[in-house]
Design an enzyme around this catalytic site. Structure first.
Site, mmCIF file in Angstrom:
data_model
loop_
_atom_site.group_PDB
_atom_site.id
_atom_site.type_symbol
_atom_site.label_atom_id
_atom_site.label_comp_id
_atom_site.label_asym_id
_atom_site.label_seq_id
_atom_site.Cartn_x
_atom_site.Cartn_y
_atom_site.Cartn_z
ATOM 1 N N ARG A 7 0.880 -1.171 0.000
ATOM 2 C CA ARG A 7 0.000 0.000 0.000
ATOM 3 C C ARG A 7 0.916 1.219 0.000
ATOM 4 O O ARG A 7 1.766 1.366 0.863
ATOM 5 C CB ARG A 7 -0.976 -0.011 1.177
ATOM 6 C CG ARG A 7 -0.390 -0.010 2.565
ATOM 7 C CD ARG A 7 -1.482 0.256 3.604
ATOM 8 N NE ARG A 7 -1.026 0.035 4.958
ATOM 9 C CZ ARG A 7 -0.339 0.912 5.683
ATOM 10 N NH1 ARG A 7 -0.021 2.080 5.158
ATOM 11 N NH2 ARG A 7 0.033 0.631 6.906
ATOM 12 N N HIS B 273 -2.351 3.809 6.177
ATOM 13 C CA HIS B 273 -3.243 2.690 6.504
ATOM 14 C C HIS B 273 -4.701 3.117 6.356
ATOM 15 O O HIS B 273 -5.532 2.357 5.851
ATOM 16 C CB HIS B 273 -2.981 2.217 7.935
ATOM 17 C CG HIS B 273 -4.005 1.262 8.444
ATOM 18 N ND1 HIS B 273 -4.072 -0.047 8.025
ATOM 19 C CD2 HIS B 273 -5.018 1.419 9.338
ATOM 20 C CE1 HIS B 273 -5.083 -0.658 8.629
ATOM 21 N NE2 HIS B 273 -5.669 0.216 9.425
ATOM 22 N N TYR C 54 6.730 5.074 10.304
ATOM 23 C CA TYR C 54 7.155 3.676 10.382
ATOM 24 C C TYR C 54 7.786 3.142 9.092
ATOM 25 O O TYR C 54 8.177 1.994 9.026
ATOM 26 C CB TYR C 54 5.985 2.764 10.804
ATOM 27 C CG TYR C 54 4.716 2.933 9.983
ATOM 28 C CD1 TYR C 54 4.543 2.273 8.772
ATOM 29 C CD2 TYR C 54 3.686 3.740 10.442
ATOM 30 C CE1 TYR C 54 3.389 2.414 8.034
ATOM 31 C CE2 TYR C 54 2.505 3.889 9.712
ATOM 32 C CZ TYR C 54 2.367 3.217 8.503
ATOM 33 O OH TYR C 54 1.217 3.357 7.776
#
Length: 378
Positions: free
Chosen positions: A278, A282, A292
């Site tokens: 992706r 998120h 992250y």
């Protein structure tokens, strides 16, 4: 004795076991990042006509436009929960293309495009994001049923639900399967294992997908599990399992097609791990992927955009060009615009409506609450 000694030595060689696991799951690939065919034999097995190829690409473009427009609506406060899908178009739409109308889809919350591909109107998808009851009606605009469960918010729970329907299809001797999607994070859930184990034990008509997009919210795949391949988890319950390049639409389609044929024949379920990514956050609920993962990593994956390689392949075959793409994108935007207007025109739900839709038979206390809010016009 020498032979058994060698066998025993290998059994106790844990380093060998780890290597064997890695070697057991090569990645299925047909179309490379430059749009070149790597395996003509596999391409023939896919049996995709020119019309099929264009249809798959159309669906991939629809997926991308839904992602772009939904993100904009979310930023405007006009969309509810939204999980971006950019980067997963081949994994989602090419796999979905291998299934039939009578097959039952069990999506996760990132799998709205697969339901739309089955005929679910976009305006209902918008209402689903807003928590409106009409967003959980799975039918086309002309009233035909869309065989899909609601997008599951509970991670991995759709695997258990899909297994039950798959068993029902088998018991009724239906020429149909159920197919369920989850992500790499879902493969750590108990429902993931329980659903596969149940379906495997009863040889149910089921195809399971793990879309390994690299991150479970902010947890990197290597931190999620020590398993070198998520597909290996299927072997734990005795089902055929494979890994496929999730950016390769043709390979994904072939894997799904073969898996469906296996499952519908009564041989039991199949687990497919798609290696995808992706490219965005998120969800639109405040997630910052740069906390992250690095920008360099994101940029590297954008160069593996599944739309690029499919576009190159179709263009080389003389099936696609910039003019066709601009015209189709304009058509998609007009369609989405119309559906946004239709969703906006639907009466907003009142508090009493939410309570009425919570249980089929409201409790005594809920009935009191409904009456109270209705008396207040809420």
């Amino acid at each position: 004795m020498a032979d058994i000694s060698k066998v025993n030595e290998q059994i106790l060689d844990f380093d060998y076991q780890l290597k064997a696991q890695d070697d057991a799951f090569p990645t299925l690939q047909i179309l490379d990042n430059d749009g070149q065919i790597l395996d003509q034999t596999a391409l023939k097995q896919a049996s995709l006509t020119d019309e099929d190829l264009i249809n798959i690409f159309h669906n991939m473009l629809l997926n991308r436009q839904l992602d772009i427009r939904s993100t904009k609506l979310a930023k405007q406060g006009r969309f509810g929960f939204f999980a971006p899908t950019a980067g997963q178009e081949a994994s989602q739409m090419a796999s979905a293309y291998a299934f039939k109308d009578e097959d039952w889809l069990f999506p996760g919350y990132r799998d709205i495009p697969e339901i739309v591909a089955k005929g679910w109107p976009i305006w209902k998808a918008i209402l689903w994001s807003r928590g409106h009851a009409l967003g959980n009606e799975y039918s086309t605009d002309d009233g035909k049923p869309v065989n899909s469960w609601f997008p599951q918010i509970i991670i991995g729970a759709q695997y258990v639900e899909a297994a039950g329907v798959a068993l029902g299809l088998r018991k009724r001797n239906k020429d149909a399967v159920s197919y369920a999607y989850t992500g790499d994070g879902g493969s750590s859930q108990g429902d993931f294992y329980e659903g596969m184990n149940f379906a495997a034990d009863y040889h149910a008509n089921e195809v399971f997908f793990v879309q390994n997009n690299g991150f479970a919210i902010s947890t990197p795949r290597p931190t999620q599990t020590a398993a070198q391949h998520l597909a290996a988890k299927g072997w734990a319950v005795g089902v055929p399992s494979l890994v496929v390049d999730g950016q390769d639409a043709i390979a994904v389609y072939l894997a799904a097609k073969k898996a469906r044929a296996w499952a519908v024949s009564g041989k039991g379920p199949v687990l497919i791990e798609t290696l995808t990514n992706r490219f965005e956050a998120h969800s639109t609920a405040g997630d910052d992927p740069l906390r992250y993962r690095s920008q360099a990593d994101i940029d590297a994956w954008w160069k593996k955009d599944p739309l690029i390689r499919m576009r190159k392949y179709l263009t080389a075959k003389g099936l696609w060009d910039d003019t066709k793409e601009k015209a189709y994108l304009a058509e998609l935007d007009s369609r989405i615009d119309a559906d946004i207007k239709k969703a906006d025109a639907v009466d907003k739900q009142k508090i009493s409506d939410y309570l009425k839709h919570t249980l089929e038979n409201p409790s005594y206390v809920m009935k009191e609450q409904i009456a109270k809010f209705e008396s207040e016009g809420k």
